[in-house]
Scaffold this active site. Structure first.
Site, PDB file in Angstrom:
ATOM      1  N   GLY A 188       0.828  -1.220   0.000  1.00 61.26           N
ATOM      2  CA  GLY A 188       0.000   0.000   0.000  1.00 61.26           C
ATOM      3  C   GLY A 188       0.849   1.250   0.000  1.00 61.26           C
ATOM      4  NE  ARG A 208      -4.943   5.657  -2.373  1.00 63.00           N
ATOM      5  CZ  ARG A 208      -5.894   5.352  -1.501  1.00 63.00           C
ATOM      6  NH1 ARG A 208      -6.351   6.266  -0.672  1.00 63.00           N
ATOM      7  NH2 ARG A 208      -6.401   4.136  -1.458  1.00 63.00           N
ATOM      8  CB  VAL A 214      -2.251  -7.407   0.387  1.00 62.18           C
ATOM      9  CG1 VAL A 214      -1.058  -6.658  -0.163  1.00 62.18           C
ATOM     10  CG2 VAL A 214      -3.242  -6.485   1.074  1.00 62.18           C
ATOM     11  CE1 TYR A 258      -8.564  -0.015   9.806  1.00 66.92           C
ATOM     12  CE2 TYR A 258      -8.699   0.877  12.030  1.00 66.92           C
ATOM     13  CZ  TYR A 258      -8.055   0.797  10.808  1.00 66.92           C
ATOM     14  OH  TYR A 258      -6.908   1.521  10.601  1.00 66.92           O
ATOM     15  CB  ALA A 271     -11.997  -7.999  14.372  1.00 67.74           C
ATOM     16  CE  LYS A 282      -5.390  -1.554  10.581  1.00 67.55           C
ATOM     17  NZ  LYS A 282      -4.230  -1.700   9.682  1.00 67.55           N
TER      18      LYS A 282
HETATM   19  P1  NAP Z   1      -5.021   5.200   2.626  1.00 68.00           P
HETATM   20  O1  NAP Z   1      -4.573   6.601   2.430  1.00 68.00           O
HETATM   21  O2  NAP Z   1      -6.453   4.863   2.401  1.00 68.00           O
HETATM   22  O3  NAP Z   1      -4.092   4.243   1.709  1.00 68.00           O
HETATM   23  C1  NAP Z   1      -4.305   2.870   1.691  1.00 68.00           C
HETATM   24  C2  NAP Z   1      -3.234   2.168   0.886  1.00 68.00           C
HETATM   25  O4  NAP Z   1      -3.510   0.760   0.917  1.00 68.00           O
HETATM   26  C3  NAP Z   1      -3.233   2.576  -0.584  1.00 68.00           C
HETATM   27  O5  NAP Z   1      -1.916   2.577  -1.048  1.00 68.00           O
HETATM   28  C4  NAP Z   1      -4.030   1.463  -1.247  1.00 68.00           C
HETATM   29  O6  NAP Z   1      -3.706   1.228  -2.601  1.00 68.00           O
HETATM   30  C5  NAP Z   1      -3.600   0.265  -0.423  1.00 68.00           C
HETATM   31  N1  NAP Z   1      -4.570  -0.820  -0.502  1.00 68.00           N
HETATM   32  C6  NAP Z   1      -5.888  -0.789  -0.174  1.00 68.00           C
HETATM   33  N2  NAP Z   1      -6.453  -1.988  -0.399  1.00 68.00           N
HETATM   34  C7  NAP Z   1      -5.462  -2.784  -0.880  1.00 68.00           C
HETATM   35  C8  NAP Z   1      -5.429  -4.139  -1.289  1.00 68.00           C
HETATM   36  N3  NAP Z   1      -6.522  -4.932  -1.294  1.00 68.00           N
HETATM   37  N4  NAP Z   1      -4.248  -4.646  -1.736  1.00 68.00           N
HETATM   38  C9  NAP Z   1      -3.152  -3.864  -1.757  1.00 68.00           C
HETATM   39  N5  NAP Z   1      -3.115  -2.584  -1.382  1.00 68.00           N
HETATM   40  C10 NAP Z   1      -4.275  -2.051  -0.939  1.00 68.00           C
HETATM   41  O7  NAP Z   1      -4.698   4.675   4.102  1.00 68.00           O
HETATM   42  P2  NAP Z   1      -3.704   5.269   5.225  1.00 68.00           P
HETATM   43  O8  NAP Z   1      -4.469   6.197   6.068  1.00 68.00           O
HETATM   44  O9  NAP Z   1      -2.435   5.689   4.598  1.00 68.00           O
HETATM   45  O10 NAP Z   1      -3.486   3.946   6.097  1.00 68.00           O
HETATM   46  C11 NAP Z   1      -2.361   3.098   5.944  1.00 68.00           C
HETATM   47  C12 NAP Z   1      -2.388   2.051   7.042  1.00 68.00           C
HETATM   48  O11 NAP Z   1      -2.378   2.690   8.318  1.00 68.00           O
HETATM   49  C13 NAP Z   1      -3.642   1.167   7.030  1.00 68.00           C
HETATM   50  O12 NAP Z   1      -3.302  -0.141   7.414  1.00 68.00           O
HETATM   51  C14 NAP Z   1      -4.521   1.804   8.070  1.00 68.00           C
HETATM   52  O13 NAP Z   1      -5.443   0.893   8.624  1.00 68.00           O
HETATM   53  C15 NAP Z   1      -3.474   2.241   9.085  1.00 68.00           C
HETATM   54  N6  NAP Z   1      -3.937   3.298   9.970  1.00 68.00           N
HETATM   55  C16 NAP Z   1      -4.267   4.521   9.487  1.00 68.00           C
HETATM   56  C17 NAP Z   1      -4.705   5.503  10.364  1.00 68.00           C
HETATM   57  C18 NAP Z   1      -5.075   6.877   9.904  1.00 68.00           C
HETATM   58  O14 NAP Z   1      -5.516   7.675  10.755  1.00 68.00           O
HETATM   59  N7  NAP Z   1      -4.943   7.223   8.660  1.00 68.00           N
HETATM   60  C19 NAP Z   1      -4.796   5.217  11.726  1.00 68.00           C
HETATM   61  C20 NAP Z   1      -4.442   3.965  12.180  1.00 68.00           C
HETATM   62  C21 NAP Z   1      -4.001   3.007  11.292  1.00 68.00           C
HETATM   63  P3  NAP Z   1      -4.465   2.036  -3.826  1.00 68.00           P
HETATM   64  O15 NAP Z   1      -3.965   3.435  -3.760  1.00 68.00           O
HETATM   65  O16 NAP Z   1      -4.023   1.349  -5.046  1.00 68.00           O
HETATM   66  O17 NAP Z   1      -5.908   1.945  -3.535  1.00 68.00           O
END
Ligand code: NAP
Length: 246
Positions: free
Chosen positions: A10, A13, A62, A154, A156, A158
């Site tokens: 991922g 972005r 994934v 979610y 579950a 994490k």
């Molecule tokens: P995001 O901006 O929505 O980006 C998600 C990334 O995951 C993108 O690169 C997307 O690829 C990729 N992705 C989604 N589904 C996928 C799949 N089936 N196979 C492969 N790649 C996939 O999310 P983020 O906020 O950066 O979050 C990144 C991680 O941090 C996640 O695990 C999220 O749960 C965790 N997290 C985030 C926050 C927060 O506040 N933002 C807080 C706690 C934890 P595409 O661009 O190609 O769709």
């Protein structure tokens, strides 16, 4: 000395992009996947190359074990047989109150967040055992520690990631392979842009720092765990959350 190879899921972005760029800045070559954001992935690739890194981007979902195996194989070939660092970052949300979470919402979130992390760790751990070196960093969330209304599915996934991290840390400890997790709080990305402002205000009121974190804050913690400075740290969860989970 050979440059280390980091594989980040991922990376197109948000937090994943910041991690790719930070690890590139730290002198690693980067393999990352995107699912559907090819144009966004190009931007990440360019930013890594600007830091002097070689970069390979691969389309992969994934939630499919065969895609994970193909991604790992592509990284292995490109990296001359090595993957030094694995960051399981890809993740999605399908938020709703429990009675409204459909089977499909549950499966989608667990398949990407939990099973995706499992498939990637299973494939890469084999390589790391052979090369007798490795750092695995899994992206959990404070929600996996504290829970959150509207995110039972979610949470579950994490919380499951934390259990998998600690278990694999024990399995790989005798080979000095580190397995840790990072638990971000509320970080400014597309994922949190989707949260309505009123809900954001409520969440902010529960953050001691009274501000959202930036993707860079998470990337900095990941870079530490990916470095040899974290040599004696394994099975841990580092919260990057402005105090949210204290
Ligand atoms: P995001 O901006 O929505 O980006 C998600 C990334 O995951 C993108 O690169 C997307 O690829 C990729 N992705 C989604 N589904 C996928 C799949 N089936 N196979 C492969 N790649 C996939 O999310 P983020 O906020 O950066 O979050 C990144 C991680 O941090 C996640 O695990 C999220 O749960 C965790 N997290 C985030 C926050 C927060 O506040 N933002 C807080 C706690 C934890 P595409 O661009 O190609 O769709």
């Amino acid at each position: 000395m050979d440059r280390k190879i980091a594989l980040v899921t991922g990376g197109s972005r948000g937090i994943g992009r910041a991690i790719c760029v930070k690890l590139a800045e730290e002198g690693m070559d980067i393999v990352f996947n995107y699912q559907s954001g090819a144009a966004e992935a190009e931007v990440t690739g360019k930013l890594c190359e600007e830091k002097g890194a070689r970069c390979l981007m691969v389309q992969a979902d994934v939630s499919k074990s065969e895609d994970c195996d193909a991604l790992i194989e592509a990284a292995r070939e490109w990296g001359n047989g090595r993957v030094d660092v694995l960051v399981n970052n890809a993740g999605i949300t399908r938020d709703n109150l429990l009675p409204r979470i459909t089977d499909e919402d549950l499966d989608a979130v667990l398949n990407v967040n939990l099973k995706g992390t499992f498939y990637m760790m299973r494939g890469v751990a084999k390589l790391m055992l052979r090369q007798k070196y490795g750092k695995i960093i899994n992206m959990s969330s404070v929600v996996g520690i504290m829970g959150n209304a509207g995110q039972v599915n979610y949470a579950a996934g994490k919380a499951g990631i934390i259990g998998m991290t600690k278990s694999l840390a024990r399995e790989l400890a005798s080979r000095k392979i580190n397995v840790n997790a990072v638990a971000p709080g509320m970080i400014q990305t597309d994922m949190t842009d989707a949260i309505p402002d009123s809900a954001k205000e409520r969440i902010l009121a529960g953050i001691p720092f009274r501000e959202m974190g930036q993707a860079q804050d998470v990337a900095n913690a990941v870079a530490f765990l990916a470095s040899d400075a974290s040599r004696y740290i394994t099975g841990q969860v580092i919260c990057v959350d402005g105090g949210m989970a204290i």
